[in-house]
Design a protein around this motif. Structure first.
Motif, PDB file in Angstrom:
ATOM      1  N   THR A  15       0.645  -1.126   0.042  1.00 58.72           N
ATOM      2  CA  THR A  15       0.077   0.110  -0.098  1.00 58.72           C
ATOM      3  C   THR A  15       0.801   1.381  -0.034  1.00 58.72           C
ATOM      4  O   THR A  15       0.326   2.527  -0.109  1.00 58.72           O
TER       5      THR A  15
ATOM      6  N   ARG B 220      -6.818   0.651  -7.723  1.00 58.92           N
ATOM      7  CA  ARG B 220      -7.509   0.479  -6.420  1.00 58.92           C
ATOM      8  C   ARG B 220      -7.933   1.823  -5.896  1.00 58.92           C
ATOM      9  O   ARG B 220      -8.492   2.016  -4.616  1.00 58.92           O
ATOM     10  N   ASN B 221      -7.484   2.944  -6.498  1.00 60.87           N
ATOM     11  CA  ASN B 221      -7.769   4.294  -5.816  1.00 60.87           C
ATOM     12  C   ASN B 221      -7.300   4.642  -4.407  1.00 60.87           C
ATOM     13  O   ASN B 221      -7.782   4.924  -3.660  1.00 60.87           O
ATOM     14  N   SER B 222      -6.164   3.731  -4.190  1.00 63.06           N
ATOM     15  CA  SER B 222      -5.473   4.158  -2.809  1.00 63.06           C
ATOM     16  C   SER B 222      -3.984   3.831  -2.941  1.00 63.06           C
ATOM     17  O   SER B 222      -3.494   3.278  -4.199  1.00 63.06           O
TER      18      SER B 222
ATOM     19  N   THR C  71       0.093   4.854  -1.342  1.00 66.12           N
ATOM     20  CA  THR C  71       0.821   6.128  -1.160  1.00 66.12           C
ATOM     21  C   THR C  71       2.536   5.994  -1.772  1.00 66.12           C
ATOM     22  O   THR C  71       2.903   4.774  -1.649  1.00 66.12           O
TER      23      THR C  71
ATOM     24  N   ALA D 257      -7.360   9.009  -5.519  1.00 64.09           N
ATOM     25  CA  ALA D 257      -6.863   9.149  -3.630  1.00 64.09           C
ATOM     26  C   ALA D 257      -5.609   8.489  -3.464  1.00 64.09           C
ATOM     27  O   ALA D 257      -5.186   8.470  -2.448  1.00 64.09           O
ATOM     28  N   VAL D 258      -5.159   8.270  -4.776  1.00 65.55           N
ATOM     29  CA  VAL D 258      -3.439   7.737  -4.372  1.00 65.55           C
ATOM     30  C   VAL D 258      -2.704   8.990  -3.658  1.00 65.55           C
ATOM     31  O   VAL D 258      -2.635   9.902  -4.415  1.00 65.55           O
ATOM     32  N   ARG D 259      -1.924   8.835  -2.759  1.00 67.77           N
ATOM     33  CA  ARG D 259      -1.213   9.645  -2.368  1.00 67.77           C
ATOM     34  C   ARG D 259      -0.058  10.166  -2.720  1.00 67.77           C
ATOM     35  O   ARG D 259       0.783   8.935  -2.748  1.00 67.77           O
TER      36      ARG D 259
END
Ligand SMILES: NC(=O)c1ccc[n+]([C@@H]2O[C@H](COP(=O)([O-])OP(=O)(O)OC[C@H]3O[C@@H](n4cnc5c(N)ncnc54)[C@H](OP(=O)(O)O)[C@@H]3O)[C@@H](O)[C@H]2O)c1
Length: 264
Positions: free
Chosen positions: A86, A133-135, A137, A178-180
């Motif tokens: 992640t 997955r739009n998530s 970092t 939303a990926v940081r």
């Protein structure tokens, strides 16, 4: 790793010492399992063992030379396909030689390989994993040297300017995903990088040198605040935004059908 923590797994390059090792410590304390990457397997194993004992997280070690295409390809494959991952901390880097006429160009090549090519490939692999997955970092370690050609580190500085630009450009490409994304621009930070590149950090004004724990804690605070670019020592983020605004004043005149009158 069969099961993972709720935070998932953070893959950290250059985790055997310095900034990467502190990221490993802090991310473990935040509940991430870890994949620690560098060439020095003994140091990685010692860190992994300490963090397993102290925090209870899982910690895997991958010995890899990130200037070696085969090693990088294996890591890309893992980063692109392991959905337990992640977070990527794209940290491994060298400062190396910057004497443009006196240095072996192969040394420049290696620096660019590690600081630019590998950073780009690993970020791209992580992006292929995270974007659908739009998530997730991606933290990229740049440097304030990339803002200051006056520091006379033309090759290292250019690699670090690349990392900042890459991160800013990816933010545009990722839109409101939303990926940081974060570029961290440390100033002088007390690690082995100085000795490794033949410089003496103790010759610097101590007021300009940050401890590595403070640097990483500040960078993570910047991440938590949603900063795209974090300069850990900068008191007022408005100064950075002012610099960006000054640059943006050029934009309307950067590409026009006619040469400027002053050049005719
Ligand atoms: N310290 C500063 O003043 C400062 C300031 C601004 C930016 N930065 C940036 O912060 C990042 C970390 O720097 P640091 O100060 O922590 O440096 P460091 O103490 O020298 O650590 C560098 C890390 O990168 C790994 N590494 C180096 N070459 C590698 C290779 N070919 N393959 C795989 N791993 C490799 C090293 O591990 P092995 O030797 O075990 O492979 C080590 O874990 C770098 O990108 C640097 O440019 C540092």
């Amino acid at each position: 790793m069969s099961t993972t923590s709720t935070k998932g797994v953070a893959l950290i390059t250059g985790a055997s010492t310095g900034i990467g090792a502190v990221y490993a410590d802090r991310l473990a304390k935040r509940g991430y399992d870890l994949i620690l990457v560098a060439r020095d397997e003994a140091r990685l194993n010692a860190l992994a063992e300490r963090l397993r004992t102290e925090t209870g997280v899982k910690a895997e070690v991958i010995k890899a030379d990130l200037t070696d295409k085969a090693d990088v390809a294996k890591l890309e494959q893992r980063l692109a396909t392991d959905t337990a991952i992640t977070a990527l901390v794209n940290n491994a880097g060298v400062a190396g030689s910057n004497d443009f006429t006196g240095s072996d160009p192969d040394a420049f090549d290696k620096m660019i390989q590690l600081n630019v090519t590998t950073v780009t490939r690993l970020a791209a692999a992580a992006a292929r994993n995270f974007a659908p997955r739009n998530s997730g970092t991606i933290i990229n370690l740049a440097s304030v040297v990339g803002l200051m050609p006056e520091l006379n580190m033309p090759v290292y500085g250019a690699t670090k300017a690349f990392v900042t630009y890459l991160t800013q450009g990816l933010r545009v490409q990722f839109g409101d995903s939303a990926v940081r994304l974060q570029a961290v621009l440390p100033g002088a930070t007390r690690t082995e990088i100085w000795e490794r590149s033949g410089s003496d950090i103790d010759a610097m004004d101590p007021n300009m040198v940050m401890g590595v724990d403070d640097m990483v804690d500040a960078a993570l605070a910047g991440l938590d605040q949603g900063e795209l670019v974090t300069i850990p020592s900068l008191p007022d983020a408005a100064d950075w935004h002012g610099a960006l605004a000054a640059k943006a004043k050029l934009y309307p005149n950067l590409s026009r059908s006619e040469p400027a009158a002053r050049l005719r």
